[in-house]
Design an enzyme around this catalytic site. Structure first.
Site, PDB file in Angstrom:
ATOM      1  N   LEU A  18       1.225  -1.337   0.057  1.00 46.95           N
ATOM      2  CA  LEU A  18       0.081   0.456  -0.284  1.00 46.95           C
ATOM      3  C   LEU A  18       0.840   0.763   0.006  1.00 46.95           C
ATOM      4  CD1 LEU A  18      -2.527  -0.999   2.937  1.00 46.95           C
ATOM      5  CD2 LEU A  18      -2.872  -0.900   0.574  1.00 46.95           C
ATOM      6  N   ASP A  19       0.197   2.098  -0.280  1.00 47.62           N
ATOM      7  CA  ASP A  19       0.880   3.572  -0.346  1.00 47.62           C
ATOM      8  C   ASP A  19       0.479   5.018   0.369  1.00 47.62           C
ATOM      9  OD1 ASP A  19      -0.220   5.462  -2.914  1.00 47.62           O
ATOM     10  OD2 ASP A  19      -0.725   4.518  -1.446  1.00 47.62           O
ATOM     11  N   SER A  20       0.843   5.439   1.146  1.00 45.06           N
ATOM     12  CA  SER A  20       0.888   6.417   2.162  1.00 45.06           C
ATOM     13  C   SER A  20      -0.288   7.168   2.033  1.00 45.06           C
ATOM     14  CB  SER A  20       1.680   7.709   1.793  1.00 45.06           C
ATOM     15  OG  SER A  20       1.680   8.522   0.863  1.00 45.06           O
ATOM     16  N   LYS A  80      -0.411  11.077  -8.775  1.00 40.51           N
ATOM     17  CA  LYS A  80       0.560  10.846  -6.888  1.00 40.51           C
ATOM     18  C   LYS A  80       2.524  10.811  -7.760  1.00 40.51           C
ATOM     19  CE  LYS A  80       0.509   5.893  -6.121  1.00 40.51           C
ATOM     20  NZ  LYS A  80       0.496   5.129  -5.457  1.00 40.51           N
TER      21      LYS A  80
END
Lengths: 157, 88
Positions: A111-113, B57
């Site tokens: 997962l990312d932040s 992102k």
């Protein structure tokens, strides 16, 4: 006259049930409708008294105090862990098979932040209290989340 | 060699601060969206916010990021004002 007799029957029923059965919600709720019905026949209510005490006697030994007075059930470490894992399993980006308490969100689960922010928000919703930014960004595994919540909620074990 | 999934190492200090800012805005946005009364609207806005942030992102240009942060702040303010006008 009838209302006085009725009130007397009510009080003796309440006393009997209080004596035999301190916490049984069933009898209390059974008493309540009769209290609201002022027009009930006194004969009927006195006749019911014996039936209620029978009921009360049967369920006597299995009674335990379960009044919460509007509070939530007490938290335990086990309970917190279950709820945390349940919320994580519901999250669509996590594969429930690969999930363990020690799985790191970024390293193991990919997962990312932004996802981590969403997860912590979901935890806030689940447990009903806000987690400040500085501490939220450090929580990277379910184990850490459980520890943090246990800290905040004073859960010792 | 094991594949490393660590976030890109060695962000400069400014980049680090910017990253923290973006995450803070995302969190504020989600908190504000929580106050919206209808569940369907909430879900729509949550998905919208997610999409917007995910799409951008991989941006690396600091100025572009700064512009996007300003945009996000404007959106957040609009949302807050609408909510307070609607009485939530």
């Amino acid at each position: 006259m009838a209302s006085r007799a009725l009130a007397h029957c009510m009080r003796s029923v309440a006393r009997a049930s209080a004596r035999l059965n301190h916490g049984n919600v069933l009898t209390r709720s059974a008493c309540a409708p009769l209290a609201s019905d002022q027009r009930a026949l006194s004969v009927l209510s006195c006749g019911q008294r014996t039936r209620w005490t029978d009921l009360v006697r049967i369920s006597g030994p299995s009674v335990h105090l379960c009044r919460h007075y509007g509070d939530l059930p007490p938290l335990t470490l086990e309970n917190i862990k279950e709820r945390v894992m349940y919320v994580l399993k519901l999250y669509d980006k996590i594969n429930p098979d690969k999930l363990q308490t020690s799985s790191h969100f970024m390293k193991d689960l990919g997962l990312d932040s932004l996802d981590q922010v969403e997860i912590i928000m979901a935890m806030e919703d689940e447990f009903g209290f806000e987690i400040p930014d500085a501490e939220a960004e450090k929580l990277m595994t379910p184990e850490e989340i459980v520890q943090y919540i246990a800290d905040k909620k004073d859960v010792y074990e | 060699m094991a594949v490393s999934r660590l976030p890109p190492a060695a962000l400069s200090f400014k980049q680090f601060l910017q990253r923290q800012k973006v995450l803070g805005i995302y969190r504020d946005l989600l908190r504000t969206i929580r106050k919206i009364p209808l569940e369907s609207n909430r879900r729509y806005l949550r998905d919208w916010a997610r999409e917007e942030f995910k799409r951008n992102k991989s941006e690396t240009d600091q100025d572009v990021i700064r512009m996007m942060i300003t945009q996000a702040n404007n959106h957040l303010e609009d949302l807050r004002k609408s909510l307070s006008l609607a009485g939530c």
